[in-house]
Design a protein around this motif. Structure first.
Motif, PDB file in Angstrom:
ATOM      1  N   GLU A  66     -32.244  40.348  -4.836  1.00 32.99           N
ATOM      2  CA  GLU A  66     -32.400  41.772  -5.125  1.00 32.99           C
ATOM      3  C   GLU A  66     -33.869  42.106  -4.895  1.00 32.99           C
ATOM      4  OE1 GLU A  66     -31.047  44.802  -8.574  1.00 32.99           O
ATOM      5  OE2 GLU A  66     -32.459  43.252  -9.236  1.00 32.99           O
ATOM      6  N   VAL A  68     -36.847  44.823  -5.050  1.00 37.64           N
ATOM      7  CA  VAL A  68     -37.320  46.050  -5.692  1.00 37.64           C
ATOM      8  C   VAL A  68     -38.686  46.380  -5.104  1.00 37.64           C
ATOM      9  CG1 VAL A  68     -37.943  47.136  -7.888  1.00 37.64           C
ATOM     10  CG2 VAL A  68     -36.068  45.463  -7.801  1.00 37.64           C
ATOM     11  N   LYS A  80     -36.130  55.098   1.677  1.00 46.60           N
ATOM     12  CA  LYS A  80     -34.680  55.300   1.691  1.00 46.60           C
ATOM     13  C   LYS A  80     -34.108  55.199   3.103  1.00 46.60           C
ATOM     14  CE  LYS A  80     -34.425  58.107  -2.516  1.00 46.60           C
ATOM     15  NZ  LYS A  80     -34.077  59.426  -3.101  1.00 46.60           N
ATOM     16  N   ASP A  86     -33.225  47.260  -2.261  1.00 49.77           N
ATOM     17  CA  ASP A  86     -32.138  47.557  -3.192  1.00 49.77           C
ATOM     18  C   ASP A  86     -32.494  48.655  -4.183  1.00 49.77           C
ATOM     19  OD1 ASP A  86     -30.185  45.467  -2.384  1.00 49.77           O
ATOM     20  OD2 ASP A  86     -31.806  44.125  -2.971  1.00 49.77           O
ATOM     21  N   LYS A  87     -33.761  48.711  -4.578  1.00 46.91           N
ATOM     22  CA  LYS A  87     -34.172  49.696  -5.575  1.00 46.91           C
ATOM     23  C   LYS A  87     -35.621  50.093  -5.305  1.00 46.91           C
ATOM     24  CE  LYS A  87     -32.835  48.804  -9.733  1.00 46.91           C
ATOM     25  NZ  LYS A  87     -32.755  48.193 -11.096  1.00 46.91           N
ATOM     26  N   TYR A  89     -38.881  52.146  -6.938  1.00 49.79           N
ATOM     27  CA  TYR A  89     -39.505  52.798  -8.083  1.00 49.79           C
ATOM     28  C   TYR A  89     -40.663  53.657  -7.592  1.00 49.79           C
ATOM     29  CZ  TYR A  89     -37.103  50.004 -11.661  1.00 49.79           C
ATOM     30  OH  TYR A  89     -36.160  49.446 -12.485  1.00 49.79           O
ATOM     31  N   SER A  95     -42.131  53.911 -14.790  1.00 41.56           N
ATOM     32  CA  SER A  95     -41.760  52.787 -13.931  1.00 41.56           C
ATOM     33  C   SER A  95     -42.578  51.542 -14.265  1.00 41.56           C
ATOM     34  CB  SER A  95     -41.934  53.160 -12.459  1.00 41.56           C
ATOM     35  OG  SER A  95     -43.279  53.477 -12.161  1.00 41.56           O
TER      36      SER A  95
END
Length: 380
Positions: A66, A68, A80, A86-87, A89, A95
């Motif tokens: 994963e 981040v 994006k 995956d993520k 912030y 955050s």
């Protein structure tokens, strides 16, 4: 006995069902996370974009991971468009608090900003790579493989003249990953490509037209990167005289009025100054260009990422760290004081201003001769 929720699954959310909506303990889409990775790269937009090349190497090394990423708010829409994260912030007090309660297997910090260094030190992780901060509050490194990147910041002779490694090679070295020529790229959604197509049609730029984009901006930090208005006009006139291409004058919000003034001065129906656009639409606009002319800037990196042929001119900043991956040409100022990384030039004529428009046209002409560029993008 009640079955346990599989909270180590990549798709597990917690406060609501995951995208599959199945019974969690027996779900066939269970994808356990083997490694958790945090990437810290806050700014600038072009640097964030070219840093995304590291994702391919990390995915090869840790396929069940994963990933981040924490960045500044203006870069969030950009990430994006990039596969492999995956993520994301957005940098904020919230955050930072959230990340301080989590644990990662690896942290990769490619940013020298004070807040990035502090965050990299603070976050809990099994191993850390890249830039750090020592007990004296000075920039340091987590791993010995980041020594070369550290030296580039303190040794002008190395950075300006001796270095032959690209930025992407350098961050792979920092991350202790083998580099096999991975590039950075992004995927522009079809809806944004369609939006730009319709926008350009209103200005008589159609699918079969060959388009040369000229990015007139270069960010706020280095005004020394900018080409003069007179030279911009002359370059446009050369392109109009020698080709049938349409010319797009592009830039950000700060260049919108300037580009419109240039277009009025050139006074040709084949020159268009589109309005400033949000990041996804801006990327779509750059992708529509067959050739992009730009200073060392965010637009230049977008051109590389979407596969547009890039002609870029360099003066105060270093060209050796930039790679076009075989699809572009660099024009490097010949002034003895370049590169200098100065925000203001002390000479009457800067190194960028000394590059004649004819030299840039020669690179554009060469690009137009490339087999893959002889037709408009819609014809390929």
């Amino acid at each position: 006995m009640k079955k346990q929720l599989r909270m180590d699954c990549k798709y597990y959310i917690g406060e609501k069902p995951c995208v599959f909506g199945n019974d969690c303990p027996s779900c066939l889409s269970y994808y356990p996370i083997q490694k958790r990775i945090l990437i810290i790269k806050l700014a600038a937009l072009g640097d964030v974009l070219r840093t995304t090349a590291i994702l391919k190497g990390l995915r090869k090394r840790y396929p069940a991971s994963e990933i981040v990423w924490i960045t500044r708010p203006n870069a969030q829409p950009l990430l994006k468009l990039v596969a492999g994260v995956d993520k994301v912030y957005s940098l904020s007090e919230e955050s930072i608090l959230t990340l301080s309660t989590e644990r990662f297997d690896f942290v990769y910090n490619f940013d020298k900003e004070e807040v990035a260094l502090s965050l990299a030190v603070q976050v809990s992780a099994g191993r850390k790579f890249g830039f750090s901060k020592n007990l004296f509050g000075r920039l340091d490194i987590f791993n010995s493989s980041s020594q070369y990147a550290q030296r580039l910041g303190v040794d002008d002779q190395l950075k300006f003249h001796n270095n032959t490694k690209s930025y992407v090679e350098i961050i792979y070295e920092m991350a202790e990953l083998p580099y096999y020529g991975e590039k950075y790229d992004l995927t522009v959604p079809h809806k944004n490509l369609f939006t730009i197509q319709r926008l350009l049609e209103k200005h008589n730029v159609f699918e079969n037209d060959f388009v040369v984009g000229i990015n007139t901006g270069a960010g706020d930090k280095f005004q020394t990167k900018l080409y003069s208005p007179h030279a911009m006009v002359e370059l446009c006139k050369i392109i109009l005289e020698k080709t049938s291409a349409k010319v797009l004058l592009i830039g950000g919000e700060k260049e919108e009025r300037y580009n419109q003034q240039l277009a009025r001065q050139i006074a040709s129906q084949r020159v268009v100054a589109p309005p400033s656009l949000a990041i996804p639409d801006f990327c779509a606009l750059v992708q529509r260009c067959n050739i992009l002319v730009s200073a060392d800037s965010f637009a230049m990196h977008v051109g590389v990422a979407v596969g547009t042929y890039v002609v870029a001119f360099f003066g105060p900043t270093v060209a050796s760290e930039v790679s076009f991956f075989g699809k572009g040409e660099k024009i490097i100022a010949t002034a003895p004081c370049a590169p200098c990384y100065l925000q203001k030039c002390k000479w009457p004529v800067s190194c960028i201003q000394a590059i004649p428009p004819q030299r840039i046209w020669q690179a554009v002409e060469k690009g137009m001769g490339e087999p893959t560029l002889r037709k408009s993008k819609s014809q390929r």
